[in-house]
Write a protein that holds these residues in place. Sequence first.
Motif, short mmCIF file in Angstrom:
data_model
loop_
_atom_site.label_atom_id
_atom_site.label_comp_id
_atom_site.label_asym_id
_atom_site.label_seq_id
_atom_site.Cartn_x
_atom_site.Cartn_y
_atom_site.Cartn_z
N ALA A 47 0.82 -1.20 0.00
CA ALA A 47 0.00 0.00 0.00
C ALA A 47 0.85 1.25 0.00
N GLY A 48 0.39 2.27 -0.68
CA GLY A 48 1.01 3.58 -0.63
C GLY A 48 0.02 4.56 -0.06
N LEU A 49 0.44 5.80 0.07
CA LEU A 49 -0.45 6.85 0.54
C LEU A 49 -1.30 7.32 -0.62
N ALA A 50 -2.59 7.45 -0.36
CA ALA A 50 -3.53 7.74 -1.44
C ALA A 50 -4.09 9.14 -1.36
N THR A 51 -3.38 10.06 -0.68
CA THR A 51 -3.93 11.38 -0.47
C THR A 51 -3.50 12.39 -1.51
N GLY A 52 -2.59 12.05 -2.40
CA GLY A 52 -2.17 13.00 -3.42
C GLY A 52 -1.30 12.34 -4.46
N ALA A 53 -1.32 12.88 -5.67
CA ALA A 53 -0.59 12.27 -6.77
C ALA A 53 0.91 12.30 -6.54
N ASN A 54 1.41 13.27 -5.78
CA ASN A 54 2.84 13.40 -5.57
C ASN A 54 3.33 12.74 -4.29
N CYS A 55 2.45 12.04 -3.60
CA CYS A 55 2.85 11.38 -2.36
C CYS A 55 3.57 10.07 -2.66
N PRO A 56 4.69 9.84 -1.99
CA PRO A 56 5.45 8.61 -2.25
C PRO A 56 4.78 7.38 -1.67
N ASN A 57 5.12 6.23 -2.21
CA ASN A 57 4.71 4.97 -1.62
C ASN A 57 5.54 4.79 -0.34
N ASP B 142 5.15 14.11 4.46
CA ASP B 142 4.71 15.51 4.49
C ASP B 142 3.27 15.57 4.98
N PRO B 143 2.89 16.64 5.67
CA PRO B 143 1.52 16.73 6.20
C PRO B 143 0.43 16.46 5.17
N ALA B 144 0.63 16.92 3.93
CA ALA B 144 -0.38 16.71 2.89
C ALA B 144 -0.51 15.25 2.50
N CYS B 145 0.50 14.44 2.83
CA CYS B 145 0.50 13.03 2.45
C CYS B 145 0.12 12.10 3.60
N ARG B 146 -0.14 12.65 4.76
CA ARG B 146 -0.54 11.83 5.90
C ARG B 146 -1.99 11.39 5.74
N THR B 147 -2.27 10.16 6.15
CA THR B 147 -3.59 9.61 5.87
C THR B 147 -4.66 10.08 6.85
N PHE B 148 -4.26 10.60 8.00
CA PHE B 148 -5.24 11.18 8.93
C PHE B 148 -4.49 12.12 9.86
N ASN B 149 -4.93 13.34 9.94
CA ASN B 149 -4.30 14.33 10.80
C ASN B 149 -5.15 14.55 12.04
N LEU B 150 -4.53 14.48 13.20
CA LEU B 150 -5.25 14.62 14.47
C LEU B 150 -4.48 15.59 15.35
N THR C 180 0.20 6.92 8.02
CA THR C 180 0.40 6.04 6.87
C THR C 180 -0.64 4.94 6.67
N ALA C 181 -1.45 4.62 7.67
CA ALA C 181 -2.22 3.37 7.61
C ALA C 181 -3.73 3.52 7.65
#
Length: 533
Positions: free
Chosen positions: A14-24, A49-57, A90-91
């Motif tokens: 699985a990779g991060l699915a929050t943005g096209a530029n987010c790395p696996n 990066d914050p924009a690539c995190r799967t949930f921000n709390l 990430t998860a």
Amino acid sequence: MALYTGFVVFSVLAGLATGANCPNYSSYSMQAHAPLSNGSYRLGYMRPDPACRTFNLSDVESTIVSMASSIFDPDLYRLFLNAFPNTLDTAIRWKGVAADNADEELTFVITGDIDAMWLRDSANQMQSYRSLLKASSDGNSLASLYRGVINLQARYLLESPYCNSFQPPVESGISPATNGAAADDTVTPPYNTAQVFECKYELDSLAAFLEVSADYFQATGDTGFFGRFKWLDALQAVLDTAMVMKTPTYSPNGTVLDSPYKFTRMTTRSTETLANDGLGSPVAGNTGLIRSAFRPSDDSTLLQLFIPANMMFSHYLEQTAKIVDALKSKARSGLGTQMHTFAADVRSAILRHGVVADPNAISRYGSRSVYAYEVDGFGSSIIMDDANIPSLLSAPFFGFTTVNDPIYRSTRAAILSGGSNSQGAAQYNTNPYYMHGPVISAVGGPHQGPGMAWPMASIVRIMTTDDDNEIVGQLKSIISSTDGLGLIHESISTFNQSKWTRQWFSWANGLFGQMILDLNIRKPKLLQRSYQP
């Protein structure tokens, strides 16, 4: 470059699915990233990066910031900063609502490098943040994540209560993952591969549903949630499955009984299948213990009456019964009483059949009694431990007993024996999976084999002792053995820290953070010292 060997049979990472530029993240986490920590170990900064995190709390971010003034060692703080938020970073693969009810929250949590949701892992990944959990109706809150995990686990258990790992919900739009190892499995009862990733029956998976439910209830007092949706139905499925898995191998007249569950796999690893054409090793009747075909490592049991899972099930069944008590008229009449009785019966069965004599204990620990790892009810037992939770070492951590329990103390001493004494003479090691070496000494298991110690076991060791020297020694070994990545690996060679498995193992990372927060309450001065070499 470190050796990555974990779960190579699974084809989807699985990779991060929050943005096209987010790395696996599976690839991203294979090397240390700047800025490196200021300590001698120069640990990488491993958060996306914050924009690539799967949930921000915000509560988690605030906790990370506040702990900077509590943790004096730069490498220890970097490890906490990387590890504690790993599940949120990430998860959290998908969060949404059920197709047939917009009020029913769903949260799909992957283990890390495998794009599937384990009942056990997801419950424990949520538990990493239990100390921050509070009641909230906000859909972007930690409480909402918990409710989503509980609701999705309930769906899974109603679909396939014998299975341990599941595919994304259809509402997510995520394609099912491929499990090449399971392609030739023969399982009774059968399951749908579009819904199930793997179907190894593990008693601790049932206990995990009880665990995450009890954790949410105790922290929020939100009784009403459990009277909605499918929680009560799933709870009944858990009870029915556990009860039927008390079925022994033989009837009183000696005939072989039909087993509720069978599993075989085409494999070269004995731990990946069950003996006796899928039946597993024979189990005696009238023990009061519940069978488990597999361990929390996903390795098959040698003897199916697996004591740590029975411990965990008994404890969390008792805790979950309190939810049913609070529901009153919404629950089936007598259900709470049935659960309290069932929990007490399993506890009694553990003390009756799961406490055995260690032939070496009398000379070393002053008591011959230890908790067995597995028994069969016929008199056979296995004295060992495995790093995965539930383990015997973790019994006080998940609440079955206390660190002062004399049988636990004797068991703990047996689990952690090994290596050599101060004169260099070899010591007898009761636990064949205690791994000893200059890099790290900790419990491992057959999942990665001899010589591979699990940091998870070091973390549990810290959380089940008040001995400052023991805690300091374990923290030093954890900090110094990440191969510079600053993440908690699944396992590490005791003689070569560059040989390891699974750097993206969210449960272990979160557990480390959970442990640091616990030390900040119990032993704050230990966080104020140096852990530099």
